[in-house]
Enzyme design. Sequence first.
Site, PDB file in Angstrom:
ATOM      1  CG  HIS A 131       1.894   2.736  -4.858  1.00 35.32           C
ATOM      2  ND1 HIS A 131       1.007   2.675  -3.865  1.00 35.32           N
ATOM      3  CD2 HIS A 131       2.510   3.959  -4.729  1.00 35.32           C
ATOM      4  CE1 HIS A 131       1.029   3.862  -3.144  1.00 35.32           C
ATOM      5  NE2 HIS A 131       1.948   4.729  -3.691  1.00 35.32           N
TER       6      HIS A 131
ATOM      7  CG  ASN B 276       0.889  -0.715  -2.640  1.00 38.79           C
ATOM      8  OD1 ASN B 276       1.648   0.006  -3.127  1.00 38.79           O
ATOM      9  ND2 ASN B 276      -0.655  -0.826  -3.048  1.00 38.79           N
TER      10      ASN B 276
ATOM     11  CD  GLU C 196      -2.354   1.825  -5.811  1.00 39.68           C
ATOM     12  OE1 GLU C 196      -1.382   1.323  -5.250  1.00 39.68           O
ATOM     13  OE2 GLU C 196      -3.078   2.796  -4.776  1.00 39.68           O
TER      14      GLU C 196
ATOM     15  CG  ASP D  75       1.228  10.939  -8.467  1.00 38.89           C
ATOM     16  OD1 ASP D  75       1.710  11.991  -8.186  1.00 38.89           O
ATOM     17  OD2 ASP D  75       1.256   9.938  -8.000  1.00 38.89           O
TER      18      ASP D  75
HETATM   19  C1  GLP Z   1       1.955   8.292  -3.024  1.00 37.54           C
HETATM   20  C2  GLP Z   1       2.370   8.858  -4.228  1.00 37.54           C
HETATM   21  C3  GLP Z   1       3.762   8.310  -4.490  1.00 37.54           C
HETATM   22  C4  GLP Z   1       4.435   8.356  -3.159  1.00 37.54           C
HETATM   23  C5  GLP Z   1       4.076   7.192  -2.389  1.00 37.54           C
HETATM   24  C6  GLP Z   1       4.760   7.225  -1.150  1.00 37.54           C
HETATM   25  O1  GLP Z   1       0.741   7.674  -2.891  1.00 37.54           O
HETATM   26  N1  GLP Z   1       1.562   8.720  -5.507  1.00 37.54           N
HETATM   27  O2  GLP Z   1       4.251   9.159  -5.675  1.00 37.54           O
HETATM   28  O3  GLP Z   1       5.851   7.732  -3.765  1.00 37.54           O
HETATM   29  O4  GLP Z   1       2.759   7.276  -2.085  1.00 37.54           O
HETATM   30  O5  GLP Z   1       4.381   8.112  -0.358  1.00 37.54           O
HETATM   31  P1  GLP Z   1       5.384   8.489   0.899  1.00 37.54           P
HETATM   32  O6  GLP Z   1       6.631   9.173   0.430  1.00 37.54           O
HETATM   33  O7  GLP Z   1       4.577   9.458   1.742  1.00 37.54           O
HETATM   34  O8  GLP Z   1       5.469   7.279   1.708  1.00 37.54           O
END
Ligand code: GLP
Length: 258
Positions: free
Chosen positions: A144, A142, A149, A73
């Site tokens: 995702h 959450n 989402e 993304d």
């Molecule tokens: C983000 C990304 C995800 C990621 C998630 C968790 O928003 N788009 O790909 O897995 O949040 O992030 P983190 O690893 O910093 O907890």
Amino acid sequence: MSNRANTNIVVCDDFDAASRHVASRIANAIATTPKIVLGLATGSTPVGTYRELVHLHHEGKLSFANVTTFNLDEYIGLGPEHPQSFRSFMQQQLFDHVNVDARRTHVPNGLADNPATEGKIYEDSIVAAGGIDLQLLGIGSNGHIAFNEPGSPRDSRTRAVDLTPSTVEANSRFFDSIDDVPKLAITMGIGTIMEAKQIILMACGQGKAEAVARSIEGSVDESIPASHLQLHGDVTYVLDIQAASKLSAIDTIVNRDV
Ligand code: GLP
């Protein structure tokens, strides 16, 4: 009813052990298939994994010479040079430190005039590369995955999405102010992710425990996007003890052999 039996779970002592474990799985996959197509993630979770991969490369044990990558993304509105873009993150954490061919690293274009067209181009590039062999995922608190989402359909493809307020807030730690966090992103869809041949989802910390438990042991439900992974045949969750703490029967699956 959940399909927990379909999910491999590895519980490691802590973040560093989980990072080493994931890195060694990726390194083994590259050794077996040098022309592998990797799906890569951003966020805090994979940082230790990328550090390990860089370390293995510097030790002469790992070559990215023939590897192709596709990131999950990108924020809409941030260009590749923007310090908070996911392209910058990947350059800093991995690409600038290994021998990957820049032309074979792909991150969605956050400045595309038409995100729908960009989504189609991205999907076509994945297909042209032969599909994703191994997809690395994190998980939002959450539930995702990528920026899919809650409510994202199982057949969703790479597209523009609105970020939930909780995701914007969670990601504001990387920005000077929450007002600077983009509210839109372009993300691979759940359908795109589900086509990867193999998936590793890494999660660490207590803040992920509920999402992990609901993803693995709850029903498959759009309210928890990662629960769709129960319907994929080759998913491994690599967790630290905290992220695994809300799973049932955790003591039967602790694996310290990293
Ligand atoms: C983000 C990304 C995800 C990621 C998630 C968790 O928003 N788009 O790909 O897995 O949040 O992030 P983190 O690893 O910093 O907890």
